[in-house]
Write a protein that holds these residues in place. Structure first.
Motif, PDB file in Angstrom:
ATOM      1  N   ASP A  69       0.860  -1.183   0.000  1.00  0.00           N
ATOM      2  CA  ASP A  69       0.000   0.000   0.000  1.00  0.00           C
ATOM      3  C   ASP A  69       0.895   1.232   0.000  1.00  0.00           C
ATOM      4  O   ASP A  69       1.933   1.249   0.666  1.00  0.00           O
ATOM      5  N   ILE A  70       0.510   2.233  -0.760  1.00  0.00           N
ATOM      6  CA  ILE A  70       1.152   3.551  -0.701  1.00  0.00           C
ATOM      7  C   ILE A  70       0.034   4.553  -0.465  1.00  0.00           C
ATOM      8  O   ILE A  70      -0.851   4.723  -1.303  1.00  0.00           O
ATOM      9  N   TRP A  71       0.067   5.182   0.695  1.00  0.00           N
ATOM     10  CA  TRP A  71      -0.977   6.106   1.130  1.00  0.00           C
ATOM     11  C   TRP A  71      -0.384   7.505   1.116  1.00  0.00           C
ATOM     12  O   TRP A  71       0.478   7.825   1.941  1.00  0.00           O
ATOM     13  N   LYS A  72      -0.815   8.320   0.160  1.00  0.00           N
ATOM     14  CA  LYS A  72      -0.205   9.636  -0.033  1.00  0.00           C
ATOM     15  C   LYS A  72      -1.085  10.759   0.493  1.00  0.00           C
ATOM     16  O   LYS A  72      -2.302  10.646   0.539  1.00  0.00           O
ATOM     17  N   LEU A  73      -0.416  11.863   0.842  1.00  0.00           N
ATOM     18  CA  LEU A  73      -1.142  13.087   1.158  1.00  0.00           C
ATOM     19  C   LEU A  73      -1.959  13.493  -0.052  1.00  0.00           C
ATOM     20  O   LEU A  73      -1.538  13.299  -1.195  1.00  0.00           O
ATOM     21  N   ASN A  74      -3.118  14.076   0.207  1.00  0.00           N
ATOM     22  CA  ASN A  74      -3.943  14.596  -0.881  1.00  0.00           C
ATOM     23  C   ASN A  74      -4.788  15.734  -0.305  1.00  0.00           C
ATOM     24  O   ASN A  74      -5.958  15.540   0.024  1.00  0.00           O
ATOM     25  N   PRO A  75      -4.184  16.919  -0.173  1.00  0.00           N
ATOM     26  CA  PRO A  75      -4.901  18.042   0.443  1.00  0.00           C
ATOM     27  C   PRO A  75      -6.195  18.429  -0.275  1.00  0.00           C
ATOM     28  O   PRO A  75      -7.130  18.877   0.366  1.00  0.00           O
ATOM     29  N   THR A  76      -6.270  18.218  -1.580  1.00  0.00           N
ATOM     30  CA  THR A  76      -7.500  18.581  -2.290  1.00  0.00           C
ATOM     31  C   THR A  76      -8.669  17.699  -1.872  1.00  0.00           C
ATOM     32  O   THR A  76      -9.817  18.100  -2.002  1.00  0.00           O
ATOM     33  N   GLU A  77      -8.381  16.503  -1.354  1.00  0.00           N
ATOM     34  CA  GLU A  77      -9.424  15.617  -0.831  1.00  0.00           C
ATOM     35  C   GLU A  77      -9.516  15.684   0.694  1.00  0.00           C
ATOM     36  O   GLU A  77     -10.171  14.854   1.308  1.00  0.00           O
ATOM     37  N   GLY A  78      -8.824  16.673   1.291  1.00  0.00           N
ATOM     38  CA  GLY A  78      -8.874  16.842   2.739  1.00  0.00           C
ATOM     39  C   GLY A  78      -7.899  15.977   3.513  1.00  0.00           C
ATOM     40  O   GLY A  78      -7.915  15.973   4.736  1.00  0.00           O
ATOM     41  N   ARG A  79      -7.037  15.248   2.829  1.00  0.00           N
ATOM     42  CA  ARG A  79      -6.051  14.394   3.508  1.00  0.00           C
ATOM     43  C   ARG A  79      -4.740  15.181   3.640  1.00  0.00           C
ATOM     44  O   ARG A  79      -3.814  15.025   2.855  1.00  0.00           O
ATOM     45  N   TRP A  80      -4.715  16.061   4.652  1.00  0.00           N
ATOM     46  CA  TRP A  80      -3.548  16.901   4.864  1.00  0.00           C
ATOM     47  C   TRP A  80      -2.502  16.214   5.741  1.00  0.00           C
ATOM     48  O   TRP A  80      -1.389  16.709   5.888  1.00  0.00           O
ATOM     49  N   PHE A  81      -2.857  15.065   6.318  1.00  0.00           N
ATOM     50  CA  PHE A  81      -1.858  14.255   7.022  1.00  0.00           C
ATOM     51  C   PHE A  81      -2.163  12.784   6.791  1.00  0.00           C
ATOM     52  O   PHE A  81      -3.294  12.409   6.516  1.00  0.00           O
ATOM     53  N   VAL A  82      -1.116  11.978   6.842  1.00  0.00           N
ATOM     54  CA  VAL A  82      -1.235  10.522   6.890  1.00  0.00           C
ATOM     55  C   VAL A  82      -0.521  10.092   8.160  1.00  0.00           C
ATOM     56  O   VAL A  82       0.468  10.689   8.558  1.00  0.00           O
ATOM     57  N   LEU A  83      -1.054   9.093   8.807  1.00  0.00           N
ATOM     58  CA  LEU A  83      -0.594   8.738  10.136  1.00  0.00           C
ATOM     59  C   LEU A  83      -0.400   7.226  10.214  1.00  0.00           C
ATOM     60  O   LEU A  83      -1.298   6.470   9.854  1.00  0.00           O
ATOM     61  N   GLN A  84       0.781   6.811  10.647  1.00  0.00           N
ATOM     62  CA  GLN A  84       1.074   5.385  10.736  1.00  0.00           C
ATOM     63  C   GLN A  84       1.479   5.012  12.156  1.00  0.00           C
ATOM     64  O   GLN A  84       2.328   5.657  12.746  1.00  0.00           O
ATOM     65  N   THR A  85       0.851   3.987  12.680  1.00  0.00           N
ATOM     66  CA  THR A  85       1.290   3.403  13.949  1.00  0.00           C
ATOM     67  C   THR A  85       1.872   2.030  13.618  1.00  0.00           C
ATOM     68  O   THR A  85       2.348   1.823  12.509  1.00  0.00           O
ATOM     69  N   ASN A  86       1.815   1.092  14.520  1.00  0.00           N
ATOM     70  CA  ASN A  86       2.442  -0.210  14.277  1.00  0.00           C
ATOM     71  C   ASN A  86       1.536  -1.207  13.573  1.00  0.00           C
ATOM     72  O   ASN A  86       1.864  -2.381  13.515  1.00  0.00           O
ATOM     73  N   TYR A  87       0.412  -0.752  13.040  1.00  0.00           N
ATOM     74  CA  TYR A  87      -0.567  -1.665  12.457  1.00  0.00           C
ATOM     75  C   TYR A  87      -1.038  -1.134  11.114  1.00  0.00           C
ATOM     76  O   TYR A  87      -1.161   0.072  10.914  1.00  0.00           O
ATOM     77  N   ASP A  88      -1.302  -2.054  10.190  1.00  0.00           N
ATOM     78  CA  ASP A  88      -1.766  -1.665   8.855  1.00  0.00           C
ATOM     79  C   ASP A  88      -3.003  -0.780   8.963  1.00  0.00           C
ATOM     80  O   ASP A  88      -3.916  -1.062   9.732  1.00  0.00           O
ATOM     81  N   ARG A  89      -3.045   0.265   8.167  1.00  0.00           N
ATOM     82  CA  ARG A  89      -4.102   1.274   8.277  1.00  0.00           C
ATOM     83  C   ARG A  89      -5.483   0.737   7.949  1.00  0.00           C
ATOM     84  O   ARG A  89      -6.478   1.274   8.407  1.00  0.00           O
ATOM     85  N   TRP A  90      -5.578  -0.316   7.168  1.00  0.00           N
ATOM     86  CA  TRP A  90      -6.878  -0.861   6.768  1.00  0.00           C
ATOM     87  C   TRP A  90      -7.413  -1.867   7.778  1.00  0.00           C
ATOM     88  O   TRP A  90      -8.510  -2.363   7.628  1.00  0.00           O
ATOM     89  N   GLU A  91      -6.640  -2.139   8.828  1.00  0.00           N
ATOM     90  CA  GLU A  91      -7.094  -3.049   9.887  1.00  0.00           C
ATOM     91  C   GLU A  91      -7.356  -2.260  11.158  1.00  0.00           C
ATOM     92  O   GLU A  91      -6.707  -1.244  11.425  1.00  0.00           O
ATOM     93  N   GLU A  92      -8.294  -2.733  11.952  1.00  0.00           N
ATOM     94  CA  GLU A  92      -8.552  -2.112  13.251  1.00  0.00           C
ATOM     95  C   GLU A  92      -7.352  -2.347  14.164  1.00  0.00           C
ATOM     96  O   GLU A  92      -6.827  -3.459  14.210  1.00  0.00           O
ATOM     97  N   PRO A  93      -6.916  -1.317  14.867  1.00  0.00           N
ATOM     98  CA  PRO A  93      -5.807  -1.537  15.803  1.00  0.00           C
ATOM     99  C   PRO A  93      -6.290  -2.374  16.989  1.00  0.00           C
ATOM    100  O   PRO A  93      -7.477  -2.353  17.332  1.00  0.00           O
ATOM    101  N   PRO A  94      -5.389  -3.099  17.626  1.00  0.00           N
ATOM    102  CA  PRO A  94      -5.800  -3.882  18.794  1.00  0.00           C
ATOM    103  C   PRO A  94      -6.258  -2.956  19.921  1.00  0.00           C
ATOM    104  O   PRO A  94      -5.736  -1.850  20.088  1.00  0.00           O
TER     105      PRO A  94
END
Length: 155
Positions: A69-94
């Protein structure tokens, strides 16, 4: 066994060596993202990449062979930040290690206009984002390399 097989494959790299080569050799943000996304590695990793221009930011979720997965900033769609913790973004964190929700709330609280090196460090220091397993916190800026803060956290 997978790591051993990867080491025997001369095209696979150790993550830290790939990062060093990319920082030394990539001539643009896009070239860096492509290299980090496509170079075979010996182990999975998350790369968080920031460029010096507007909308140059991405989280690259890697398996050994390529980006998942490549998750990019996209300010025109309101995605002014992307945030990563220790878990894949498409899965619920524990439930016992959900740093994503408090980090997202802190980013939204400061807002795009309120983010700077100091407030970013505050986001990384919010309870649950900063927890007893946090060892090292770093903030830096590609556009302003003089902005660099590294702190070893004490348990």
């Amino acid at each position: 066994m997978n790591a051993l097989q990867a080491l025997l494959n001369r095209k696979a790299k150790v993550m830290s060596f790939l990062v060093r080569e990319t920082l030394t050799e990539a001539d643009s943000y896009e070239a860096a993202v492509q290299r980090l996304a496509e170079t075979p590695l010996i182990a999975p990793v998350y790369f968080i990449v920031g460029g010096a221009n507007v909308a140059e930011g991405a989280v690259i979720t890697r398996d050994r062979m390529k980006a998942r997965d490549i998750w990019k900033l996209n300010p025109t769609e309101g995605r002014w930040f992307v945030l990563q913790t220790n878990y894949d973004r498409w899965e619920e964190p524990p439930t016992d290690d959900n740093r994503r929700t408090p980090a997202t709330k802190a980013m939204e609280k400061f807002g795009q206009a309120g983010i700077n090196a100091s407030t970013m460090f505050q986001v990384l220091s919010v309870p649950l984002v900063l927890n007893d397993r946090t060892i090292h916190t770093v903030t830096m800026s590609a556009k302003q390399p003089e902005i660099y803060n590294s702190l070893i956290r004490q348990p």
